[in-house]
Scaffold this motif. Structure first.
Motif, short mmCIF file in Angstrom:
data_model
loop_
_atom_site.label_atom_id
_atom_site.label_comp_id
_atom_site.label_asym_id
_atom_site.label_seq_id
_atom_site.Cartn_x
_atom_site.Cartn_y
_atom_site.Cartn_z
N GLY A 1 -116.08 -37.45 -83.59
CA GLY A 1 -115.80 -38.10 -85.10
C GLY A 1 -114.69 -38.75 -84.97
O GLY A 1 -114.20 -39.11 -86.13
N GLU A 2 -114.01 -39.40 -83.66
CA GLU A 2 -112.98 -40.12 -83.70
C GLU A 2 -113.07 -41.26 -84.70
O GLU A 2 -113.73 -42.19 -84.34
CB GLU A 2 -112.57 -40.35 -82.33
N LEU A 3 -111.94 -41.40 -85.59
CA LEU A 3 -112.05 -42.61 -86.52
C LEU A 3 -113.21 -42.83 -87.14
O LEU A 3 -113.58 -43.79 -87.39
CB LEU A 3 -111.52 -43.73 -85.66
N GLN A 4 -114.01 -41.57 -87.69
CA GLN A 4 -115.04 -41.77 -88.41
C GLN A 4 -115.05 -41.07 -89.78
O GLN A 4 -114.09 -40.00 -89.39
CB GLN A 4 -116.35 -41.24 -87.58
N SER A 5 -115.47 -41.10 -90.85
CA SER A 5 -115.31 -40.41 -91.95
C SER A 5 -115.86 -38.96 -91.65
O SER A 5 -116.77 -38.87 -91.12
CB SER A 5 -115.88 -41.18 -93.32
N SER A 6 -115.59 -38.10 -92.34
CA SER A 6 -115.94 -36.87 -92.11
C SER A 6 -117.55 -36.46 -92.21
O SER A 6 -118.28 -35.56 -91.88
CB SER A 6 -115.07 -35.61 -92.98
N THR A 7 -118.04 -37.34 -93.19
CA THR A 7 -119.27 -37.35 -93.73
C THR A 7 -120.25 -37.84 -92.51
O THR A 7 -121.43 -37.55 -92.41
CB THR A 7 -119.42 -37.94 -95.12
N SER A 8 -119.82 -39.03 -91.75
CA SER A 8 -120.68 -39.55 -90.74
C SER A 8 -120.34 -38.87 -89.50
O SER A 8 -121.00 -39.54 -88.52
CB SER A 8 -120.44 -41.10 -90.68
N TYR B 1 -99.26 -42.61 -66.87
CA TYR B 1 -98.14 -41.88 -67.57
C TYR B 1 -98.54 -42.19 -69.16
O TYR B 1 -97.67 -41.98 -70.09
CB TYR B 1 -96.79 -42.18 -67.37
N ARG B 2 -99.66 -42.85 -69.28
CA ARG B 2 -100.24 -43.04 -70.80
C ARG B 2 -100.13 -41.85 -71.51
O ARG B 2 -100.70 -40.82 -71.05
CB ARG B 2 -101.48 -43.64 -70.79
N GLY B 3 -99.60 -41.84 -72.62
CA GLY B 3 -99.57 -40.62 -73.76
C GLY B 3 -98.49 -39.56 -73.34
O GLY B 3 -98.44 -38.31 -73.70
N VAL B 4 -97.52 -40.05 -72.28
CA VAL B 4 -96.64 -38.97 -71.99
C VAL B 4 -95.76 -38.59 -73.14
O VAL B 4 -95.23 -37.42 -73.21
CB VAL B 4 -95.90 -39.35 -70.74
N GLY B 5 -95.50 -39.59 -73.88
CA GLY B 5 -94.60 -39.25 -75.08
C GLY B 5 -94.90 -38.22 -75.99
O GLY B 5 -94.34 -37.28 -76.38
N ALA B 6 -96.52 -38.31 -76.32
CA ALA B 6 -97.18 -37.11 -77.23
C ALA B 6 -97.12 -35.94 -76.37
O ALA B 6 -97.30 -34.70 -77.16
CB ALA B 6 -98.48 -37.60 -77.42
N ALA B 7 -97.35 -35.85 -75.14
CA ALA B 7 -97.23 -34.70 -74.15
C ALA B 7 -95.96 -34.08 -74.29
O ALA B 7 -95.83 -32.80 -74.38
CB ALA B 7 -97.45 -35.16 -72.71
N MET B 8 -94.97 -34.93 -74.37
CA MET B 8 -93.40 -34.23 -74.30
C MET B 8 -93.21 -33.56 -75.85
O MET B 8 -92.77 -32.55 -75.78
CB MET B 8 -92.51 -35.40 -73.95
N HIS C 1 -100.71 -27.20 -82.39
CA HIS C 1 -101.91 -28.15 -82.37
C HIS C 1 -102.02 -29.32 -82.74
O HIS C 1 -102.77 -30.51 -82.27
CB HIS C 1 -102.96 -27.31 -83.24
N PRO C 2 -101.27 -29.89 -84.06
CA PRO C 2 -101.39 -31.06 -84.16
C PRO C 2 -101.15 -32.44 -83.09
O PRO C 2 -101.64 -33.33 -83.03
CB PRO C 2 -100.65 -31.43 -85.49
N PRO C 3 -99.78 -32.11 -82.49
CA PRO C 3 -99.42 -33.11 -81.35
C PRO C 3 -100.36 -32.77 -80.18
O PRO C 3 -100.64 -33.90 -79.53
CB PRO C 3 -97.98 -32.57 -80.78
N ASP C 4 -100.98 -31.74 -80.10
CA ASP C 4 -102.22 -31.68 -79.21
C ASP C 4 -103.39 -32.62 -79.28
O ASP C 4 -103.87 -33.11 -78.40
CB ASP C 4 -102.62 -30.13 -79.02
N THR C 5 -103.75 -32.50 -80.57
CA THR C 5 -104.81 -33.52 -81.03
C THR C 5 -104.43 -34.86 -80.49
O THR C 5 -105.17 -35.70 -80.13
CB THR C 5 -105.21 -33.25 -82.59
N ILE C 6 -103.33 -35.25 -81.15
CA ILE C 6 -102.79 -36.81 -80.94
C ILE C 6 -102.83 -36.99 -79.35
O ILE C 6 -103.14 -38.06 -78.98
CB ILE C 6 -101.48 -36.82 -81.66
N MET C 7 -102.17 -35.85 -78.62
CA MET C 7 -102.27 -36.26 -77.30
C MET C 7 -103.59 -36.43 -76.41
O MET C 7 -103.82 -37.24 -75.62
CB MET C 7 -101.48 -35.11 -76.44
N SER C 8 -104.66 -35.70 -76.86
CA SER C 8 -106.03 -35.73 -76.42
C SER C 8 -106.53 -36.98 -76.54
O SER C 8 -106.98 -37.65 -75.64
CB SER C 8 -106.73 -34.54 -77.13
N ARG C 9 -106.19 -37.63 -77.89
CA ARG C 9 -106.89 -38.93 -78.21
C ARG C 9 -106.16 -40.04 -77.43
O ARG C 9 -106.76 -41.13 -76.94
CB ARG C 9 -106.81 -39.15 -79.63
#
Length: 309
Positions: free
Chosen positions: A36-43, A172-179, A229-237
């Motif tokens: 559901g990445e960047l989709q509304s919760s209903t769809s 090293y894409r996303g390393v900032g979120a990982a840190m 968890h919140p920065p973990d979700t951002i890092m995964s994306r």
């Protein structure tokens, strides 16, 4: 404490034992964060509805190999991350306590959290390319795809393709979120563990042993999950994106919350908790045992004067 090198080795061994048991829930967590990445919760699709449902769906469609995608990268990442966490935490804490309080044994929450965060950030930087490949391997599914799909044969194939296509910067894409993610988690993991351990000994009279390690690790794991968890979700994306869907940590956070709602950053929190509680318990409990073994080995080879304390 053993030497820094000894603590690094002990931490890495302990983490590898833990990740073997908890890797399936990490796979489910990543897929839930991406569905559901960047989709509304209903769809948005709900292929994976929780830790047990997610594991059963993946095993049924992809076999055990599907639930253990990326395990090789996970081992390398855990060795680097937890080796740094457990290897550098005490030397940093020791040096700061000596400098500020002139007492190496002084316990201070600020120093403990800073040492935990700094040692974790070092580990996250060292292991970022392997977590990147691991995330992309785990997100891939020929049956129920979620998020961007990256078709890598194995970890080495993934790292090679990323390097050829995007260079070192791509690795090293996303390393900032990982840190940020690891800094948050590491700032509370060891301080919470040792805080809980001291309180359990003082107020409940618990003695050194497996029961004390289990209780302290459980408290630590719960706090780590809530904070991380919140920065973990951002890092995964950020790790899984293809091209420049997100410009960075704050752009990803803003787009996610704006499109999917605030609680989207807590997608996959139940499988994360299911993974991180046993993972933290196993890592810290095993680390107690592996550190003792490493100490004995070091004392035989190098003598007890080699310890950091």
């Amino acid at each position: 404490m053993s030497t820094t090198a000894g603590a690094f080795i002990a931490g890495g061994i302990a983490a590898c034992g833990a990740v073997t048991a908890t890797h399936p829930f990490e796979t489910v967590k990543i897929r839930m964060q991406l569905q559901g990445e960047l989709q509304s919760s209903t769809s948005s699709p709900h292929f994976y509805r929780g830790p047990i449902h997610g594991v059963s769906v993946i095993v049924r469609n992809e076999g055990l190999g599907g639930i253990y995608r990326g395990i090789g990268c996970a081992y390398i990442y855990q060795i680097l991350l937890n080796g740094c966490r457990l290897g550098f935490y005490e030397p940093m804490r020791h040096a700061l306590a000596t400098t500020i309080f002139n007492d190496a044994k002084a316990q201070n929450l600020g120093i403990n959290m800073f040492s935990g965060a700094a040692s974790g950030i070092l580990g996250a930087m060292a292991g970022s390319p392997f977590f990147l490949a691991k995330t992309r391997l785990q997100s891939y599914s020929p049956f129920l795809p979620v998020g961007t799909q990256h078709q890598y044969k194995n970890a080495w194939d993934g790292l090679s393709k990323i390097y050829k296509g995007e260079g070192v910067r791509g690795l090293y894409r996303g390393v900032g979120a990982a840190m940020i993610r690891t800094g948050f988690g590491s700032s509370v993991q060891l301080p919470t563990y040792f805080f809980a351990k001291r309180r359990l000994v003082k107020h409940l009279g618990m003695e050194e042993g497996p029961a004390l390690h289990l209780a302290s690790s459980t408290a630590s794991g719960f706090v780590v999950c809530v904070v991380m968890h919140p920065p973990d979700t951002i890092m995964s994306r950020l790790y899984n994106q293809n091209g420049n869907l997100y410009k960075g940590v704050f752009d990803c956070l803003a787009k996610t919350v704006r499109t999917e709602g605030f609680f989207a950053i807590y997608k996959g929190v139940i499988p994360h908790l299911t993974r991180i509680l046993p993972h933290t318990i196993l890592t810290l409990s095993l680390a107690e045992q592996t550190t003792k073994l490493v100490k004995k080995l070091e004392d035989r080879i190098l003598g007890p004067e080699t310890r950091v304390l």
